[in-house]
Design a protein around this motif. Sequence first.
Motif, PDB file in Angstrom:
ATOM      1  N   ASP A 126       0.864  -1.181   0.000  1.00  0.00           N
ATOM      2  CA  ASP A 126       0.000   0.000   0.000  1.00  0.00           C
ATOM      3  C   ASP A 126       0.902   1.232   0.000  1.00  0.00           C
ATOM      4  O   ASP A 126       1.548   1.523   1.008  1.00  0.00           O
ATOM      5  CB  ASP A 126      -0.900  -0.007   1.232  1.00  0.00           C
ATOM      6  N   ILE A 128       0.479   4.399   0.237  1.00  0.00           N
ATOM      7  CA  ILE A 128       0.211   5.413   1.265  1.00  0.00           C
ATOM      8  C   ILE A 128       0.784   4.968   2.602  1.00  0.00           C
ATOM      9  O   ILE A 128       1.426   5.748   3.319  1.00  0.00           O
ATOM     10  CB  ILE A 128      -1.299   5.687   1.381  1.00  0.00           C
ATOM     11  N   MET A 129       0.564   3.708   2.951  1.00  0.00           N
ATOM     12  CA  MET A 129       1.051   3.195   4.231  1.00  0.00           C
ATOM     13  C   MET A 129       2.575   3.125   4.247  1.00  0.00           C
ATOM     14  O   MET A 129       3.207   3.427   5.259  1.00  0.00           O
ATOM     15  CB  MET A 129       0.444   1.827   4.526  1.00  0.00           C
ATOM     16  N   SER A 132       3.871   6.725   4.577  1.00  0.00           N
ATOM     17  CA  SER A 132       3.608   7.196   5.943  1.00  0.00           C
ATOM     18  C   SER A 132       4.595   6.595   6.931  1.00  0.00           C
ATOM     19  O   SER A 132       5.119   7.291   7.813  1.00  0.00           O
ATOM     20  CB  SER A 132       2.178   6.840   6.366  1.00  0.00           C
ATOM     21  N   MET A 157       1.220   3.933  14.224  1.00  0.00           N
ATOM     22  CA  MET A 157       0.725   4.428  12.942  1.00  0.00           C
ATOM     23  C   MET A 157       0.246   3.282  12.068  1.00  0.00           C
ATOM     24  O   MET A 157      -0.794   3.364  11.411  1.00  0.00           O
ATOM     25  CB  MET A 157       1.833   5.202  12.222  1.00  0.00           C
ATOM     26  N   GLU A 161      -3.573   3.224  10.845  1.00  0.00           N
ATOM     27  CA  GLU A 161      -3.788   3.378   9.411  1.00  0.00           C
ATOM     28  C   GLU A 161      -4.395   2.110   8.800  1.00  0.00           C
ATOM     29  O   GLU A 161      -5.316   2.184   7.978  1.00  0.00           O
ATOM     30  CB  GLU A 161      -2.458   3.716   8.726  1.00  0.00           C
ATOM     31  N   TYR A 162      -3.871   0.951   9.178  1.00  0.00           N
ATOM     32  CA  TYR A 162      -4.427  -0.289   8.646  1.00  0.00           C
ATOM     33  C   TYR A 162      -5.898  -0.423   9.040  1.00  0.00           C
ATOM     34  O   TYR A 162      -6.743  -0.814   8.219  1.00  0.00           O
ATOM     35  CB  TYR A 162      -3.642  -1.511   9.136  1.00  0.00           C
ATOM     36  N   ILE A 164      -8.112   1.929   9.759  1.00  0.00           N
ATOM     37  CA  ILE A 164      -8.939   2.876   8.998  1.00  0.00           C
ATOM     38  C   ILE A 164      -9.140   2.386   7.571  1.00  0.00           C
ATOM     39  O   ILE A 164     -10.263   2.378   7.048  1.00  0.00           O
ATOM     40  CB  ILE A 164      -8.290   4.278   9.004  1.00  0.00           C
ATOM     41  N   PHE A 165      -8.057   1.964   6.940  1.00  0.00           N
ATOM     42  CA  PHE A 165      -8.144   1.507   5.554  1.00  0.00           C
ATOM     43  C   PHE A 165      -8.980   0.233   5.432  1.00  0.00           C
ATOM     44  O   PHE A 165      -9.759   0.072   4.488  1.00  0.00           O
ATOM     45  CB  PHE A 165      -6.752   1.270   4.986  1.00  0.00           C
TER      46      PHE A 165
END
Length: 224
Positions: A126, A128-129, A132, A157, A161-162, A164-165
């Motif tokens: 991913d 974005i991840m 980040s 983080m 993040e995981y 939320i995604f």
Amino acid sequence: MTIIYRILCLLGGYCFGMIQTSYIYGRMNGIDIREHGSGNAGTTNALRVLGKKAGIIVFFGDLLKAIAATVIARLIFNNISPDNVYLYIAYTGLGTILGHNFPFYLKFRGGKGIAATGGVIVGFLDPIMILSAAVVFFGLCIITRYVSVSSICLVLMFFVEYTIFAFNDRYYFDLNNSNSKAAMIESVIIVGIMTVMAIYRHKANIIRLINHEENKLFTNKKEA
């Protein structure tokens, strides 16, 4: 069958995780890295005990073994169970970190699993991840010079993040299907276990941070 898949992912990841880069590199230089510095078989201790070259080699060795394990899991389960591929990647990542932290052939004395966790993050593919994670870890290393702070923030983080995604249908889970939704929640729990384990492995660092005794990067060769 899905239980067997989970077990195979854990075992496969564990085998990759047991490739102890810092221990191997230390032995090549005539030492057991666990008997020097902080006693941790990881990147930071290798850096402080054996120098920058060792730190770089160990970091990328631990990163790459986790990437390899998770990418192989992706390739296998993309064909077998494409809807739950991220669940099996998460199990493989957990197995890799367990193998790194608790290698049986070293009497379960391994590292703290941060570089391996970084490899797991990359293995999710991913962008974005990945971006980040790089910004958080390396940015905080530069700003604070505390590897422990950077590491803890990285895993937090990763979990946030995981989660939320995953809940926003980014990872192919079908939230309208009860089985797929359960698999998604299970994958979040697995990532949460990785996070809690990483923070627990840093408990001594957290105490030193609270007492203002934690060593900064590139200031001392020896941990308190």
